[in-house]
Design a protein around this motif. Structure first.
Motif, PDB file in Angstrom:
ATOM      1  N   ILE A  46       0.858  -1.185   0.000  1.00 18.26           N
ATOM      2  CA  ILE A  46       0.000   0.000   0.000  1.00 18.26           C
ATOM      3  C   ILE A  46       0.895   1.235   0.000  1.00 18.26           C
ATOM      4  CG2 ILE A  46      -1.743   1.311   1.282  1.00 18.26           C
ATOM      5  CD1 ILE A  46      -2.685  -1.405   2.461  1.00 18.26           C
ATOM      6  N   HIS A  47       0.685   2.108  -0.969  1.00 21.47           N
ATOM      7  CA  HIS A  47       1.469   3.350  -1.062  1.00 21.47           C
ATOM      8  C   HIS A  47       0.916   4.379  -0.077  1.00 21.47           C
ATOM      9  CE1 HIS A  47       3.697   6.717  -2.580  1.00 21.47           C
ATOM     10  NE2 HIS A  47       2.572   7.371  -2.798  1.00 21.47           N
ATOM     11  N   VAL A  48       1.808   5.046   0.620  1.00 22.82           N
ATOM     12  CA  VAL A  48       1.415   6.097   1.561  1.00 22.82           C
ATOM     13  C   VAL A  48       1.984   7.424   1.079  1.00 22.82           C
ATOM     14  CG1 VAL A  48       1.552   6.942   3.931  1.00 22.82           C
ATOM     15  CG2 VAL A  48       1.364   4.478   3.491  1.00 22.82           C
ATOM     16  N   GLU A  49       1.091   8.383   0.824  1.00 22.12           N
ATOM     17  CA  GLU A  49       1.518   9.752   0.546  1.00 22.12           C
ATOM     18  C   GLU A  49       1.788  10.398   1.895  1.00 22.12           C
ATOM     19  OE1 GLU A  49      -1.151  12.086  -1.833  1.00 22.12           O
ATOM     20  OE2 GLU A  49      -1.492  10.425  -3.232  1.00 22.12           O
ATOM     21  N   PHE A  50       3.052  10.667   2.185  1.00 19.74           N
ATOM     22  CA  PHE A  50       3.445  11.203   3.493  1.00 19.74           C
ATOM     23  C   PHE A  50       3.915  12.631   3.316  1.00 19.74           C
ATOM     24  CE2 PHE A  50       6.909  11.214   6.928  1.00 19.74           C
ATOM     25  CZ  PHE A  50       6.037  11.651   7.901  1.00 19.74           C
TER      26      PHE A  50
END
Length: 165
Positions: A46-50
């Motif tokens: 799962i990609h996380v935009e941080f």
């Protein structure tokens, strides 16, 4: 037997690192969150935009641990329940508070029903934020994703730490 013992030691070490990563104490919240998010992405896909702002300083130990654990638990919930391949995490600080926003566009849920379940990780996150003098707002409905907003006061946490000394 050695393989079993080594496996157990490895599991205990991983559990300990997950609960309180050494870099949280050594390098601070930003480094610990970056490590956690990188690890989460690798483990879940799962990609996380941080995004972060004003985290280039140290906060009180209770504030750092509370923020870290709530972001960690929120991401765990995304992986377990949301059914998405992307989430957003924003963390920022002002002179008076530390804030975090964790969002997904997943399945969502009935907040009241989830909070009524005593074993809910949501209750743990709310209690953790309350003990740090903060608040956690949980917004979700079935089919509409989830949004967790955290606010932790910096001055109150400092005052509590001074009172404990």
């Amino acid at each position: 037997m050695r393989a079993i013992v080594n496996d157990l030691f490895s599991r205990v070490r991983n559990l300990s690192t997950n609960l309180r990563p050494p870099m949280l104490d050594e390098l601070g919240l930003l480094s610990a969150l970056t490590w956690q998010i990188d690890r989460f992405e690798t483990q879940t896909g799962i990609h996380v935009e941080f995004h972060h702002a004003q985290l280039d300083r140290r906060f009180g130990p209770q504030v750092e641990m509370t923020a870290f654990r709530i972001v960690q638990e929120a991401l765990t919930n995304v992986a377990r329940h949301a059914g998405v391949m992307k989430a957003k995490v924003d963390v920022w600080a002002s002179p008076a508070s530390l804030g975090a926003l964790i969002e997904d566009e997943g399945r969502g849920f009935d907040v009241g029903a989830a909070l009524a379940a005593r074993s809910s990780g949501l209750n743990g996150m709310r209690e953790r934020s309350r003990l740090a003098g903060g608040r956690l707002l949980i917004e979700s409905e079935p089919g509409r994703g989830t949004r967790l907003s955290l606010e932790l006061p910096l001055h109150q946490a400092s005052l509590r730490e001074e009172d404990e000394d």
